[in-house]
Design a protein around this motif. Sequence first.
Motif, PDB file in Angstrom:
ATOM      1  N   GLU A 145       0.959  -1.069  -0.007  1.00  0.00           N
ATOM      2  CA  GLU A 145      -0.044   0.053   0.141  1.00  0.00           C
ATOM      3  C   GLU A 145       0.818   1.284   0.149  1.00  0.00           C
ATOM      4  N   TYR A 187       0.997   5.924   0.443  1.00  0.00           N
ATOM      5  CA  TYR A 187       0.371   7.081   0.521  1.00  0.00           C
ATOM      6  C   TYR A 187       0.534   7.551  -0.765  1.00  0.00           C
ATOM      7  N   PHE A 226       4.393   1.021   1.779  1.00  0.00           N
ATOM      8  CA  PHE A 226       4.438   0.292   2.845  1.00  0.00           C
ATOM      9  C   PHE A 226       4.170  -1.448   2.558  1.00  0.00           C
ATOM     10  N   LYS A 267      -4.116  10.939   8.491  1.00  0.00           N
ATOM     11  CA  LYS A 267      -4.270   9.783   7.910  1.00  0.00           C
ATOM     12  C   LYS A 267      -3.157   8.645   8.253  1.00  0.00           C
ATOM     13  N   PHE A 272      -1.062   4.990   8.037  1.00  0.00           N
ATOM     14  CA  PHE A 272      -0.634   3.904   7.100  1.00  0.00           C
ATOM     15  C   PHE A 272       0.105   2.688   7.558  1.00  0.00           C
ATOM     16  N   ALA A 316       4.180  13.370   7.911  1.00  0.00           N
ATOM     17  CA  ALA A 316       4.189  14.334   6.797  1.00  0.00           C
ATOM     18  C   ALA A 316       2.995  15.408   7.056  1.00  0.00           C
ATOM     19  N   GLU A 318      -2.736  18.881   5.715  1.00  0.00           N
ATOM     20  CA  GLU A 318      -3.293  17.188   5.619  1.00  0.00           C
ATOM     21  C   GLU A 318      -1.856  16.373   6.392  1.00  0.00           C
ATOM     22  N   ALA A 358      -0.121  13.176   7.973  1.00  0.00           N
ATOM     23  CA  ALA A 358      -0.191  11.606   7.784  1.00  0.00           C
ATOM     24  C   ALA A 358       0.920  11.146   8.547  1.00  0.00           C
ATOM     25  N   LEU A 368       3.491   7.994   8.972  1.00  0.00           N
ATOM     26  CA  LEU A 368       4.024   7.016   8.235  1.00  0.00           C
ATOM     27  C   LEU A 368       4.990   6.070   8.940  1.00  0.00           C
TER      28      LEU A 368
END
Lengths: 148, 78
Positions: free
Chosen positions: A60, A62, A132, B6, B8, B51, B68, B70, B72
Amino acid sequence: MSTEKKPKNVFVQGPITPEKIATSIAHHQVKTNIGGHDIFLGQVRADEINGKTVKAIDYEAYEEMANKKFHEIREAAFEKFDLTCMHIYHSLGRVNAGEICLFVFTSSAHRRECMEATRFLVEEIKANAPIFGKEVFEDETHVWKENK
Amino acid sequence: MKLNVKYFGMIAEWAGSENGQLDFSGTSVVELRSEIEKRIPGLNSSSYQIAVNRVIATDEAIITLGDEIAILPPFAGG
């Protein structure tokens, strides 16, 4: 002048097929100013981790940031090396062990430029692209992969 | 301010979601770090980056409404 500089989507769903790679090579036969190509293919390895074997990686990313980062990496490579062409593809989703997950393809008039550019691109992608990977075992349990 | 965040990879698993909203009263990334680490168990002992607007942010970077954000985990491309 290269036509390869605009931002583009590098992601493909699932593995990168040998047919896609062959077709990509064939497309360059009309570009007769090219004297050498260099290709890197990343392949999913069936690592053994704590007694279990990896059967696939689920990728996956971003995506918005990754495409921006890939664009920066491409621009840096065009700046640094005298390239005629550059193509980068990376998988998303499931890629089984033995299948291809990364395809980096550079072309130049002479060998040295494309060979050095490919190495630069692969190292940059591994270090800086927000991608990832979940290493999935045969029993569908998983661990998260981390680039060294 | 309310921030959309977000998540991940393994961090999304820990957070139980790929998107979250966070009520944030600080201004810098380092403050955001400690706020998020309180909410997601395991994060403070792992390696991760933040980020802001799709660029890796330093701890000193300032966060403003509408950014925004994120979180990570380590990269694994290639």
